[in-house]
Design a protein around this motif. Structure first.
Motif, PDB file in Angstrom:
ATOM      1  N   ASN A 239       0.722  -1.220  -0.095  1.00  0.00           N
ATOM      2  CA  ASN A 239       0.037  -0.096   0.046  1.00  0.00           C
ATOM      3  C   ASN A 239       0.898   1.338  -0.029  1.00  0.00           C
ATOM      4  O   ASN A 239       0.368   2.393  -0.301  1.00  0.00           O
ATOM      5  N   ARG A 240       2.096   1.134   0.088  1.00  0.00           N
ATOM      6  CA  ARG A 240       2.980   2.323   0.254  1.00  0.00           C
ATOM      7  C   ARG A 240       3.144   2.887  -0.946  1.00  0.00           C
ATOM      8  O   ARG A 240       3.669   4.136  -1.209  1.00  0.00           O
ATOM      9  N   GLY A 241       2.819   2.100  -2.208  1.00  0.00           N
ATOM     10  CA  GLY A 241       3.097   2.730  -3.404  1.00  0.00           C
ATOM     11  C   GLY A 241       2.261   3.634  -3.751  1.00  0.00           C
ATOM     12  O   GLY A 241       2.554   4.448  -4.931  1.00  0.00           O
ATOM     13  N   LEU A 242       1.143   4.029  -3.104  1.00  0.00           N
ATOM     14  CA  LEU A 242       0.164   4.939  -3.832  1.00  0.00           C
ATOM     15  C   LEU A 242       0.060   6.156  -2.524  1.00  0.00           C
ATOM     16  O   LEU A 242      -0.654   7.042  -2.572  1.00  0.00           O
ATOM     17  N   GLY A 243       1.388   6.276  -2.120  1.00  0.00           N
ATOM     18  CA  GLY A 243       1.597   7.507  -1.109  1.00  0.00           C
ATOM     19  C   GLY A 243       2.230   8.540  -1.813  1.00  0.00           C
ATOM     20  O   GLY A 243       2.346   9.626  -1.043  1.00  0.00           O
ATOM     21  N   GLY A 244       2.538   8.275  -2.981  1.00  0.00           N
ATOM     22  CA  GLY A 244       3.241   9.553  -3.741  1.00  0.00           C
ATOM     23  C   GLY A 244       4.583   9.843  -3.224  1.00  0.00           C
ATOM     24  O   GLY A 244       5.050  10.860  -3.314  1.00  0.00           O
ATOM     25  N   ARG A 245       5.415   8.645  -2.577  1.00  0.00           N
ATOM     26  CA  ARG A 245       6.623   8.812  -2.207  1.00  0.00           C
ATOM     27  C   ARG A 245       7.450   9.079  -3.141  1.00  0.00           C
ATOM     28  O   ARG A 245       7.494   8.489  -4.326  1.00  0.00           O
ATOM     29  N   THR A 246       8.445  10.008  -3.173  1.00  0.00           N
ATOM     30  CA  THR A 246       9.659  10.247  -4.183  1.00  0.00           C
ATOM     31  C   THR A 246      10.906  10.530  -3.323  1.00  0.00           C
ATOM     32  O   THR A 246      10.691  11.245  -2.641  1.00  0.00           O
ATOM     33  N   GLY A 247      11.863  10.003  -3.756  1.00  0.00           N
ATOM     34  CA  GLY A 247      13.137  10.341  -3.440  1.00  0.00           C
ATOM     35  C   GLY A 247      13.976  11.217  -4.079  1.00  0.00           C
ATOM     36  O   GLY A 247      15.321  11.254  -3.986  1.00  0.00           O
ATOM     37  N   GLN A 248      13.312  11.941  -5.103  1.00  0.00           N
ATOM     38  CA  GLN A 248      14.211  12.593  -6.212  1.00  0.00           C
ATOM     39  C   GLN A 248      13.970  14.087  -5.996  1.00  0.00           C
ATOM     40  O   GLN A 248      14.667  14.803  -6.710  1.00  0.00           O
ATOM     41  N   VAL A 249      13.171  14.513  -4.750  1.00  0.00           N
ATOM     42  CA  VAL A 249      13.155  16.090  -4.504  1.00  0.00           C
ATOM     43  C   VAL A 249      13.791  16.179  -3.229  1.00  0.00           C
ATOM     44  O   VAL A 249      13.508  15.691  -2.413  1.00  0.00           O
ATOM     45  N   THR A 250      14.904  17.040  -3.296  1.00  0.00           N
ATOM     46  CA  THR A 250      15.540  17.541  -2.190  1.00  0.00           C
ATOM     47  C   THR A 250      14.709  18.544  -1.375  1.00  0.00           C
ATOM     48  O   THR A 250      14.556  19.549  -1.948  1.00  0.00           O
ATOM     49  N   GLN A 251      14.309  18.435  -0.054  1.00  0.00           N
ATOM     50  CA  GLN A 251      13.986  19.163   0.624  1.00  0.00           C
ATOM     51  C   GLN A 251      14.729  20.113   1.655  1.00  0.00           C
ATOM     52  O   GLN A 251      15.814  19.284   1.946  1.00  0.00           O
ATOM     53  N   THR A 252      14.256  21.129   2.093  1.00  0.00           N
ATOM     54  CA  THR A 252      15.246  21.756   3.035  1.00  0.00           C
ATOM     55  C   THR A 252      14.466  21.661   4.457  1.00  0.00           C
ATOM     56  O   THR A 252      13.382  21.472   4.509  1.00  0.00           O
ATOM     57  N   THR A 253      14.984  22.063   5.409  1.00  0.00           N
ATOM     58  CA  THR A 253      14.461  22.115   6.728  1.00  0.00           C
ATOM     59  C   THR A 253      13.619  23.460   7.020  1.00  0.00           C
ATOM     60  O   THR A 253      13.149  23.595   8.304  1.00  0.00           O
ATOM     61  N   TYR A 254      13.591  24.172   6.100  1.00  0.00           N
ATOM     62  CA  TYR A 254      12.740  25.639   6.341  1.00  0.00           C
ATOM     63  C   TYR A 254      12.141  26.041   4.909  1.00  0.00           C
ATOM     64  O   TYR A 254      12.752  25.743   4.089  1.00  0.00           O
ATOM     65  N   GLY A 255      11.296  26.890   5.108  1.00  0.00           N
ATOM     66  CA  GLY A 255      10.583  27.243   3.846  1.00  0.00           C
ATOM     67  C   GLY A 255       9.634  26.479   3.422  1.00  0.00           C
ATOM     68  O   GLY A 255       9.379  25.475   3.761  1.00  0.00           O
TER      69      GLY A 255
END
Length: 496
Positions: free
Chosen positions: A125-141
């Motif tokens: 079921n995790r496959g429909l969570g919209g998970r992606t490892g390709q976008v780098t996030q920051t801890t702010y903004g």
């Protein structure tokens, strides 16, 4: 008969593999490519706020030589994505024969089924969570991908690269073991019994995980080595039930009772357990085989294999107090001198199995991302003086080498063993009778009574970086103990 899990919301997804894992990069025939399948019928993306794009598109947007990501929601794998198994027939047969009052011979055979952990099924079921490892996030903004901040729903559905994917074989037989035994028991005199027995098993359809989209080993950019570039470098964590295992054990047990006061039990087992995966998400490289295209390369000793195990237990009741040979009376004398029992348990066994670990020399980048080391032919992996190097050095670094880039190490799975263990436990019990039907029991129990240091398994049998990096200074050094320091517990029990 146990039906597979059913997701009534229709959010379970799996992967349909249409061919064996290819050894050729960039499979373009759609009939041979994996298909991402959602349970139910209709649009794969129904009710979702995102669409998946092929992995290669996020890496090389202008490329045209790679295939699209195939998705389906047409019931091809059934409502549960896994077929129901109706073949779990488990016959058992036992025979006991006593040719005289001193002999007993027993044999038997049975098939036993085991429903494995469902964690890997829930993972689907995790496959429909919209998970992606390709976008780098920051801890702010503000997050850079609007689907994750739920601010502007007018931009839905967003497009995300497909990341780690979970799947399971829709034909997933239940794990089972065929067990068989032969025991011969002989009484020796009036108070001793000797038993010698063989116990064996053959296990089939053991559950295990593989990377069903593993790249071809090499040093070229990973996109050029992926058999299914649309599913990406993160891979497909795929549940299969094609594992095998076997166990063979020979044991002997001697039990003796000397009068009414002394009882001894001595047993020894020599055994061997082999398999190609000891557990789902097992330790180290047992999570998935390093080389997904060579399942037989992981056949070896089980993680829990203990070849030698000796156990001796002794129970002695002091011959004092009421009903005993000496001071056979009640009252204060019995409360002080009677009702004492002492027992010991001695255990000696082989060390635990372990294996080496290296860097990601083959470039297969999955969990774990490392392979095994190379074993130097003829070199003893254990140091002559296992307590060398000022600590508890155990393994000889000169017996190993790092694999070169683009290759797997040649060391076998679970090919090493830690130091043996010898442990002594002790207990003293005092009974205080209160009338005929009540009593107090005071217990003193000591675990690892001599407070002896029992060395644990070396935890650093690895080095990484590249093929020319020297082993770390703590290679093969033991930093833990198998048993805790001496533990003493006191207990008071009231029996009524």
């Amino acid at each position: 008969m146990e039906q597979p899990l059913l997701d009534s919301s229709g959010n379970e997804v799996g992967v349909q593999l249409n061919s064996a894992l290819s050894s050729t990069a960039n499979v373009t025939d759609p009939n041979l490519q994996p298909v991402y399948v959602r349970s139910g019928s209709g649009s794969f993306y129904q009710g979702l706020g995102f669409n998946y794009e092929p992995y290669w598109q996020s890496v090389s947007p202008t490329a045209t030589q790679y295939p699209a990501l195939q998705v389906a929601r047409d019931g091809r794998l059934g409502s549960r994505l896994i077929n129901t198994n109706y073949n779990n027939f488990a016959p058992r047969l036992g025979i006991a024969w006593s040719p005289s009052n001193k002999w007993a011979i027993r044999t038997g055979f049975g098939i036993f089924y085991s429903q494995e952990s469902k964690n890997s099924i829930f993972d689907l079921n995790r496959g429909l969570g919209g998970r992606t490892g390709q976008v780098t996030q920051t801890t702010y903004g503000q997050p850079t991908i609007t689907y994750q901040n739920f601010i502007n729903t007018s931009q839905l559905p967003v497009t995300v690269p497909v990341g780690l994917t979970w799947g399971a074989n829709h034909i997933l037989p239940t794990s089972y073991s065929m067990q068989y035994l032969l025991n011969v028991q002989r009484t020796l005199g009036k108070s001793s019994t000797l038993e010698v027995g063989y116990n064996g098993s053959e296990s089939r359809h053991l559950d295990s995980l593989i990377n069903a989209a593993a790249p071809i080993p090499g040093t070229a950019p990973i996109l050029s080595r992926l058999p299914y570039p649309e599913f990406g470098a993160a891979g497909i964590q795929f549940l299969k039930a094609d594992g095998v295992g076997n166990y063979n054990g020979l044991g002997a047990k001697l039990s003796q009772r000397f009068g009414n006061n002394l009882t001894t039990l001595i047993s020894y087992t020599y055994s061997r357990s082999l398999d190609d995966s000891s557990a789902i998400r097992g330790p180290g490289n047992d999570f998935v085989p390093p080389n997904a295209r060579c399942r037989s390369c992981d056949y070896g000793p089980s993680d829990f294999n203990i070849p030698h195990r000796f156990v001796a237990s002794i129970l002695y009741t002091l011959p004092f107090g009421k009903g005993q040979r000496f001071l056979n009376r009640g009252g204060v004398v019995n409360q002080v001198a009677g009702g004492w029992e002492f027992s010991t348990i001695t255990t000696a066994q082989s060390g635990a199995a372990t294996e080496t670990s290296s860097w990601d020399a083959a470039g297969v980048v999955f969990s774990p991302s490392g392979e095994r080391l190379n074993c130097v032919a003829g070199a003893n992996p254990v140091l002559r003086n296992p307590n060398a190097s000022g600590g508890y050095g155990w393994y000889n670094a000169a017996a190993f080498s790092n694999p070169v880039a683009g290759t797997f190490g040649n060391c076998g799975r679970d090919n090493l063993r830690g130091p043996r263990t010898v442990n002594f436990d002790f207990s003293a019990i005092k009974h205080f009778p209160i009338g005929e039907r009540q009593g107090l029991q005071f217990r003193v129990e000591m675990f690892n009574a001599p407070n002896h240091v029992e060395l644990g398994t070396p935890g650093s049998v690895s080095w990484g970086g590249s093929s020319n990096v020297a082993p770390p200074s703590n290679f093969g050094v033991i930093t833990s103990t198998f048993t805790s320091m001496r533990q003493i517990q006191l207990a008071l029990k009231y029996n009524f």
